[in-house]
Write a protein that holds these residues in place. Structure first.
Motif, mmCIF file in Angstrom:
data_model
loop_
_atom_site.group_PDB
_atom_site.id
_atom_site.type_symbol
_atom_site.label_atom_id
_atom_site.label_comp_id
_atom_site.label_asym_id
_atom_site.label_seq_id
_atom_site.Cartn_x
_atom_site.Cartn_y
_atom_site.Cartn_z
ATOM 1 N N UNK A 173 1.093 -1.081 -0.182
ATOM 2 C CA UNK A 173 -0.044 -0.155 -0.287
ATOM 3 C C UNK A 173 1.022 1.348 0.108
ATOM 4 N N UNK A 174 0.170 2.598 -0.058
ATOM 5 C CA UNK A 174 1.153 3.836 -0.401
ATOM 6 C C UNK A 174 2.019 4.156 0.828
ATOM 7 N N UNK A 175 1.838 3.317 1.797
ATOM 8 C CA UNK A 175 2.161 3.914 3.712
ATOM 9 C C UNK A 175 3.048 2.603 3.737
ATOM 10 N N UNK A 176 3.338 2.098 3.173
ATOM 11 C CA UNK A 176 5.378 0.949 3.354
ATOM 12 C C UNK A 176 5.746 1.677 3.753
ATOM 13 N N UNK A 177 6.360 2.585 2.583
ATOM 14 C CA UNK A 177 7.658 2.763 2.620
ATOM 15 C C UNK A 177 7.982 4.142 4.453
ATOM 16 N N UNK A 236 9.004 -6.820 6.435
ATOM 17 C CA UNK A 236 8.141 -5.769 5.081
ATOM 18 C C UNK A 236 7.752 -6.030 3.259
ATOM 19 N N UNK A 237 7.697 -7.226 3.141
ATOM 20 C CA UNK A 237 8.187 -7.276 1.674
ATOM 21 C C UNK A 237 6.774 -7.365 0.490
ATOM 22 N N UNK A 238 5.938 -6.244 0.578
ATOM 23 C CA UNK A 238 5.106 -6.005 0.207
ATOM 24 C C UNK A 238 4.113 -7.600 -0.165
ATOM 25 N N UNK A 239 3.576 -7.740 -1.031
ATOM 26 C CA UNK A 239 2.465 -8.882 -1.714
ATOM 27 C C UNK A 239 2.734 -9.989 -1.639
ATOM 28 N N UNK A 240 2.279 -10.638 -0.985
ATOM 29 C CA UNK A 240 3.494 -12.264 -1.406
ATOM 30 C C UNK A 240 1.966 -13.469 -1.733
ATOM 31 N N UNK A 241 2.564 -14.714 -2.853
ATOM 32 C CA UNK A 241 1.705 -15.555 -2.897
ATOM 33 C C UNK A 241 1.635 -17.202 -2.239
#
Length: 380
Positions: A239-243, A260-265
């Protein structure tokens, strides 16, 4: 007879609601049902590829921001072309397009309420309530996920009880299971450590309130050296606030013990590597991520909103804390760090509850009955 269901959604990207649609499509028998998906805005091809059925088509209306009247016309034409037996919309934005389904003479129109928006956490926005009351004449059957949702539809919107089904989300306990601890895809430095790993999964958005978890974790690490040295934090989702969250953890000198790797499958192989699952949302329907965590034998810390209290039994499968209450969240996290042996008991109870109360088979059976029974009644 094969019943054709058209699922009408805002978009088709990583999310609990969308994941529930994937599970439903994959589990309903293809001899009985076939499916189409209409997205108001857009979709993610990688997420769509999670659908295992080979006869599912997805379409986009490319809706522009605001009131895009031509998108209703595009929806009408598409529905006339597809000729589904059932149009199943989910949440408010998609509900409005049931007007196109009415004009296209779709025989059965079903609407699901899956939780609250950040701008309407209590479901009391007068404009939204009025709109939902108007659409009662358009929609034949309603689905809610929680008791809170049922009460809202009956008492605020005025939906008759005989038009309303409460169907809890279900979790695939064959895919999400504690045995996968041996195959964790956590980073090696975390997987090999003996730290208590707090983790959460979900899109990074204000309503999911990961900011509260990060703030609570930073403060605890600053106040308690033992807590800092014996814990870690994992936040899956983008999402935009992850950084911004990453920067806060880096500034506090904690980024080396956070991931905090972002989206994962590969959520099913990440969750079993955690110690405790945390859901600090400001609003929820029935959380798929809580169910997935429970199936992986994780104790759950969750905000006491929406359907969370229907999933998490305080003292049995986890803990509940008051919405947005950082101090209460910190107290429970500290308790987990100080009494780690208790986590095993709570986790075992969580797995048992997932198997006995919240299985995917139970959810799919309920939707199958709803679709077939309602469609037959409508035809009759």
């Amino acid at each position: 007879m094969t019943v054709h269901i058209c699922h009408l959604l805002w978009s088709f990207r990583t999310g609990g609601l969308e994941n529930g649609v994937v599970n439903l499509i994959n589990q309903l028998e293809p001899d009985e049902f076939r499916h189409s998906i209409i997205c108001l805005t857009d979709y993610d091809q990688a997420f769509f590829s999670r659908i295992a059925r080979d006869n599912v088509q997805i379409y986009c209306l490319n809706k522009r921001p605001g009131h895009d009247l031509p998108s209703f016309w595009r929806c009408f034409k598409l529905l006339r072309q597809l000729k589904p037996d059932i149009c199943h919309s989910r949440n408010l934005a998609a509900m409005e397009y049931q007007a196109a389904a009415l004009l296209a003479r779709i025989p059965l129109r079903v609407h699901g309420e899956h939780g609250w928006d950040l701008t309407d956490l209590a479901g009391q926005n007068k404009k939204y309530v009025l709109l939902k009351r108007l659409f009662k004449k358009v929609i034949h059957r309603y689905v809610c996920l929680s008791r809170e949702g049922r009460d809202y539809l009956q008492n605020d919107v005025g939906v008759a009880a005989d038009r309303l089904s409460q169907i809890c989300n279900g979790v695939d306990t064959r895919r999400f299971m504690p045995a996968l601890r041996l195959k964790s895809t956590l980073p090696e430095a975390l997987a090999a450590s003996d730290r208590i790993i707090f983790g959460t999964v979900g899109r990074i958005a204000d309503v999911k309130n990961q900011q509260l978890l990060v703030a609570a974790y930073i403060e605890l690490c600053q106040q308690e050296e033992t807590f800092k040295n014996s814990t870690a934090l994992v936040i899956i989702g983008d999402g935009p606030t992850r950084p911004q969250l990453q920067q806060q953890l880096a500034t506090a000198g904690l980024i080396s013990q956070c991931w905090l790797p972002g989206d994962r499958s590969d959520i099913a192989s990440i969750l079993p590597g955690l110690s405790v699952f945390v859901l600090p949302s400001l609003a929820e329907g029935i959380s798929n991520t809580i169910l997935e965590a429970m199936a992986c034998a994780l104790p759950v810390i969750a905000s006491n909103v929406g359907g969370n209290a229907e999933l998490v039994a305080a003292g049995q499968t986890g803990w509940l804390f008051s919405s947005n209450n950082k101090k209460q969240l910190q107290q429970v996290m500290l308790q987990c760090q100080q009494a780690p042996t208790e986590l095993q008991r709570l986790g075992d109870n969580a797995r048992a509850a997932a198997e006995q109360k919240f299985s995917l088979d139970t959810m799919v059976s309920a939707y199958r009955r709803l679709y077939l029974d309602s469609y037959k009644q409508q035809e009759g």
